[in-house]
Design a protein around this motif. Sequence first.
Motif, PDB file in Angstrom:
ATOM      1  N   VAL A   1      -7.940  -5.791 -11.851  1.00  0.00           N
ATOM      2  CA  VAL A   1      -7.978  -5.632 -10.383  1.00  0.00           C
ATOM      3  C   VAL A   1      -7.826  -4.165  -9.970  1.00  0.00           C
ATOM      4  O   VAL A   1      -8.010  -3.834  -8.801  1.00  0.00           O
ATOM      5  N   CYS A   2      -7.487  -3.311 -10.916  1.00  0.00           N
ATOM      6  CA  CYS A   2      -7.264  -1.889 -10.579  1.00  0.00           C
ATOM      7  C   CYS A   2      -8.596  -1.178 -10.362  1.00  0.00           C
ATOM      8  O   CYS A   2      -9.479  -1.250 -11.218  1.00  0.00           O
ATOM      9  N   PRO A   3      -8.744  -0.462  -9.256  1.00  0.00           N
ATOM     10  CA  PRO A   3     -10.022   0.235  -9.012  1.00  0.00           C
ATOM     11  C   PRO A   3     -10.246   1.435  -9.924  1.00  0.00           C
ATOM     12  O   PRO A   3     -11.370   1.937 -10.016  1.00  0.00           O
ATOM     13  N   THR A   4      -9.166   1.925 -10.576  1.00  0.00           N
ATOM     14  CA  THR A   4      -9.329   3.138 -11.393  1.00  0.00           C
ATOM     15  C   THR A   4      -9.359   2.872 -12.892  1.00  0.00           C
ATOM     16  O   THR A   4      -9.725   3.763 -13.654  1.00  0.00           O
ATOM     17  N   CYS A   5      -8.945   1.683 -13.342  1.00  0.00           N
ATOM     18  CA  CYS A   5      -8.939   1.419 -14.786  1.00  0.00           C
ATOM     19  C   CYS A   5     -10.385   1.355 -15.296  1.00  0.00           C
ATOM     20  O   CYS A   5     -11.223   0.664 -14.714  1.00  0.00           O
TER      21      CYS A   5
ATOM     22  N   ASP B   1       6.021  -4.042 -10.781  1.00  0.00           N
ATOM     23  CA  ASP B   1       5.766  -3.300  -9.538  1.00  0.00           C
ATOM     24  C   ASP B   1       5.707  -1.812  -9.850  1.00  0.00           C
ATOM     25  O   ASP B   1       6.730  -1.188 -10.164  1.00  0.00           O
ATOM     26  N   ILE B   2       4.511  -1.235  -9.797  1.00  0.00           N
ATOM     27  CA  ILE B   2       4.355   0.176 -10.174  1.00  0.00           C
ATOM     28  C   ILE B   2       5.162   1.101  -9.264  1.00  0.00           C
ATOM     29  O   ILE B   2       5.665   2.138  -9.713  1.00  0.00           O
ATOM     30  N   SER B   3       5.386   0.713  -8.011  1.00  0.00           N
ATOM     31  CA  SER B   3       6.148   1.602  -7.122  1.00  0.00           C
ATOM     32  C   SER B   3       7.610   1.669  -7.574  1.00  0.00           C
ATOM     33  O   SER B   3       8.239   2.736  -7.512  1.00  0.00           O
TER      34      SER B   3
ATOM     35  N   GLN C   1       1.735   2.932 -22.601  1.00  0.00           N
ATOM     36  CA  GLN C   1       0.424   3.564 -22.538  1.00  0.00           C
ATOM     37  C   GLN C   1      -0.167   3.454 -21.133  1.00  0.00           C
ATOM     38  O   GLN C   1      -0.705   4.422 -20.586  1.00  0.00           O
ATOM     39  N   ARG C   2      -0.051   2.269 -20.544  1.00  0.00           N
ATOM     40  CA  ARG C   2      -0.640   2.082 -19.208  1.00  0.00           C
ATOM     41  C   ARG C   2      -0.042   3.071 -18.203  1.00  0.00           C
ATOM     42  O   ARG C   2      -0.765   3.749 -17.477  1.00  0.00           O
ATOM     43  N   PHE C   3       1.289   3.145 -18.188  1.00  0.00           N
ATOM     44  CA  PHE C   3       1.906   3.991 -17.157  1.00  0.00           C
ATOM     45  C   PHE C   3       1.847   5.474 -17.518  1.00  0.00           C
ATOM     46  O   PHE C   3       1.703   6.325 -16.636  1.00  0.00           O
TER      47      PHE C   3
ATOM     48  N   HIS D   1      -0.649   6.847 -19.087  1.00  0.00           N
ATOM     49  CA  HIS D   1      -2.023   7.245 -18.780  1.00  0.00           C
ATOM     50  C   HIS D   1      -2.198   7.443 -17.281  1.00  0.00           C
ATOM     51  O   HIS D   1      -2.747   8.448 -16.819  1.00  0.00           O
ATOM     52  N   LYS D   2      -1.697   6.480 -16.487  1.00  0.00           N
ATOM     53  CA  LYS D   2      -1.914   6.536 -15.032  1.00  0.00           C
ATOM     54  C   LYS D   2      -1.183   7.695 -14.383  1.00  0.00           C
ATOM     55  O   LYS D   2      -1.673   8.254 -13.395  1.00  0.00           O
ATOM     56  N   LEU D   3       0.019   8.010 -14.896  1.00  0.00           N
ATOM     57  CA  LEU D   3       0.902   8.910 -14.156  1.00  0.00           C
ATOM     58  C   LEU D   3       1.187  10.235 -14.851  1.00  0.00           C
ATOM     59  O   LEU D   3       1.901  11.062 -14.296  1.00  0.00           O
TER      60      LEU D   3
ATOM     61  N   CYS E   1       0.839  -1.202   0.000  1.00  0.00           N
ATOM     62  CA  CYS E   1       0.000   0.000   0.000  1.00  0.00           C
ATOM     63  C   CYS E   1       0.875   1.255   0.000  1.00  0.00           C
ATOM     64  O   CYS E   1       1.817   1.345   0.788  1.00  0.00           O
ATOM     65  N   PHE E   2       0.552   2.209  -0.872  1.00  0.00           N
ATOM     66  CA  PHE E   2       1.297   3.477  -0.871  1.00  0.00           C
ATOM     67  C   PHE E   2       0.364   4.651  -1.144  1.00  0.00           C
ATOM     68  O   PHE E   2       0.759   5.663  -1.718  1.00  0.00           O
ATOM     69  N   CYS E   3      -0.884   4.544  -0.676  1.00  0.00           N
ATOM     70  CA  CYS E   3      -1.880   5.579  -0.979  1.00  0.00           C
ATOM     71  C   CYS E   3      -1.456   6.953  -0.504  1.00  0.00           C
ATOM     72  O   CYS E   3      -1.759   7.956  -1.142  1.00  0.00           O
TER      73      CYS E   3
ATOM     74  N   LEU F   1      -3.916   8.713 -11.857  1.00  0.00           N
ATOM     75  CA  LEU F   1      -4.898   7.627 -12.057  1.00  0.00           C
ATOM     76  C   LEU F   1      -4.409   6.362 -11.352  1.00  0.00           C
ATOM     77  O   LEU F   1      -4.610   5.244 -11.817  1.00  0.00           O
ATOM     78  N   CYS F   2      -3.724   6.537 -10.266  1.00  0.00           N
ATOM     79  CA  CYS F   2      -3.338   5.433  -9.389  1.00  0.00           C
ATOM     80  C   CYS F   2      -3.614   5.923  -7.991  1.00  0.00           C
ATOM     81  O   CYS F   2      -3.273   7.060  -7.658  1.00  0.00           O
ATOM     82  N   VAL F   3      -4.244   5.071  -7.163  1.00  0.00           N
ATOM     83  CA  VAL F   3      -4.545   5.480  -5.792  1.00  0.00           C
ATOM     84  C   VAL F   3      -3.717   4.699  -4.767  1.00  0.00           C
ATOM     85  O   VAL F   3      -3.984   4.760  -3.585  1.00  0.00           O
ATOM     86  N   GLY F   4      -2.723   3.940  -5.264  1.00  0.00           N
ATOM     87  CA  GLY F   4      -1.800   3.270  -4.358  1.00  0.00           C
ATOM     88  C   GLY F   4      -2.391   2.113  -3.587  1.00  0.00           C
ATOM     89  O   GLY F   4      -1.937   1.793  -2.483  1.00  0.00           O
ATOM     90  N   CYS F   5      -3.381   1.422  -4.193  1.00  0.00           N
ATOM     91  CA  CYS F   5      -4.031   0.314  -3.473  1.00  0.00           C
ATOM     92  C   CYS F   5      -3.148  -0.928  -3.405  1.00  0.00           C
ATOM     93  O   CYS F   5      -3.368  -1.797  -2.565  1.00  0.00           O
ATOM     94  N   GLY F   6      -2.187  -1.046  -4.317  1.00  0.00           N
ATOM     95  CA  GLY F   6      -1.252  -2.183  -4.306  1.00  0.00           C
ATOM     96  C   GLY F   6      -1.753  -3.440  -4.981  1.00  0.00           C
ATOM     97  O   GLY F   6      -1.013  -4.428  -5.062  1.00  0.00           O
ATOM     98  N   ARG F   7      -2.990  -3.443  -5.487  1.00  0.00           N
ATOM     99  CA  ARG F   7      -3.535  -4.699  -6.049  1.00  0.00           C
ATOM    100  C   ARG F   7      -2.712  -5.211  -7.229  1.00  0.00           C
ATOM    101  O   ARG F   7      -2.453  -6.401  -7.343  1.00  0.00           O
ATOM    102  N   CYS F   8      -2.321  -4.300  -8.137  1.00  0.00           N
ATOM    103  CA  CYS F   8      -1.604  -4.779  -9.332  1.00  0.00           C
ATOM    104  C   CYS F   8      -0.278  -5.402  -8.933  1.00  0.00           C
ATOM    105  O   CYS F   8       0.173  -6.367  -9.565  1.00  0.00           O
ATOM    106  N   MET F   9       0.344  -4.897  -7.876  1.00  0.00           N
ATOM    107  CA  MET F   9       1.625  -5.470  -7.436  1.00  0.00           C
ATOM    108  C   MET F   9       1.413  -6.834  -6.781  1.00  0.00           C
ATOM    109  O   MET F   9       2.203  -7.747  -6.940  1.00  0.00           O
TER     110      MET F   9
HETATM  111  S1  SF4 Z   1      -1.642   0.376  -7.204  1.00  0.00           S
HETATM  112 FE1  SF4 Z   1      -2.051  -0.648  -9.170  1.00  0.00          FE
HETATM  113  S2  SF4 Z   1      -4.123  -1.501  -8.968  1.00  0.00           S
HETATM  114 FE2  SF4 Z   1      -3.883   0.049  -7.340  1.00  0.00          FE
HETATM  115  S3  SF4 Z   1      -4.659   1.988  -8.212  1.00  0.00           S
HETATM  116 FE3  SF4 Z   1      -2.436   1.933  -8.612  1.00  0.00          FE
HETATM  117  S4  SF4 Z   1      -2.270   1.030 -10.672  1.00  0.00           S
HETATM  118 FE4  SF4 Z   1      -4.331   0.538  -9.933  1.00  0.00          FE
END
Ligand code: SF4
Length: 340
Positions: free
Chosen positions: A233-237, A317-319, A284-286, A288-290, A137-139, A301-309
């Motif tokens: 699994v991403c809450p924002t995609c 690992d997005i972090s 494109q994914r990164f 768009h998100k960042l 988690c890194f919200c 467009l990332c809330v740091g939920c950690g699900r994708c990792m």
């Molecule tokens: S950590 Fe991954 S799954 Fe969670 S919001 Fe960010 S990109 Fe989406």
Amino acid sequence: MLLKKANVGALLDAIAANERVFVPADDRGTSRFVAYEEGVAPRFDLINTKLPPKDLLFPATETLYRWSRDGADLSIDSAFSESDPFCVFGLRPCDMASVDRLDAVFLTKGYVDEFYQAKREAATFVVATCAHPGRECFCDSIATSPHEAPAADVLLEDAGDAWVVTPQTEKGTAAVAAWAPYLEEGDAEPVKATCALKVDMATVPEKLKGMFDDPIWSDIGDQCLTCGTCTFVCPTCYCFNIDQDVREDEGKRFRCWDSCMFTDYTAMAGGHNPRASKESRVRQRFMHKLSYFNDRYDMNLCVGCGRCMRDCPAAVDISLIIDRIAASEPAQEKEAMAHA
Ligand code: SF4
Ligand code: SF4
């Protein structure tokens, strides 16, 4: 006001007597938000559910209209319907922050998606803060905080064997008034947890503007299996496809979740595909998100939920990707060094 955790079952029974209430729970080998009913055991102990709550506002498959033909007569019927009120009870601050992102996409910039809007207006969100954020988690360095959720209708702050209950909107005030028989007066000290994992986003959106041809994308492309798990699994995609199901003289048009990680997501009639390579799709994914989303909506467009990792089979690992972008030289400096 305090809600003793021992009383939450009785409260959920009372809410469920009047409207649908969705809670985090195990479901067929995974965990997600499911309708609370007999036999459903809420899992308020989960850091967050494996599948995010976005399907409550933006279903994985949603019919838009149905059509039928009788000779030369064609009829088309919208599948839109108003939504009965419902409550989402116990989502985490990161998932509430993801609703802000979905709201921006589906309700702003001169465009309103009526299917999304009907469900959004019918929903009451009750957020439970995190006393023990997970190691992925890194919200609090990208979007929100484990102990705050400004957009929640009701905030439940974890204080051990009770939650401190704070209504934050009119809808939340009405909900909490109805919960009175299950609440108690009293004080408790809520846990103000922070995430151990941090990212430094300060320079990332701007740096990405000069990184379209950076080797980072081929490195991640080599690692990625393009399975699409991270997007589902991403809450924002929110990418979706529109398709149709045709049975002789009747059919329906529906939208369903899609993934920018899939080859055919950008395939065009005539055969051209601007993102045929894995490298171009992870970029494109990164981006768009960042970066791109920040330009349009002024938030990541990332809330740091950690699900994708947690769920990526290739350990993308997005972090770490954010760390690498943050540590990279700005494009003009790289160019200057190359010509030095
Ligand atoms: S950590 Fe991954 S799954 Fe969670 S919001 Fe960010 S990109 Fe989406
Ligand atoms: S979950 Fe991992 S392997 Fe699958 S598409 Fe996403 S980054 Fe690639």
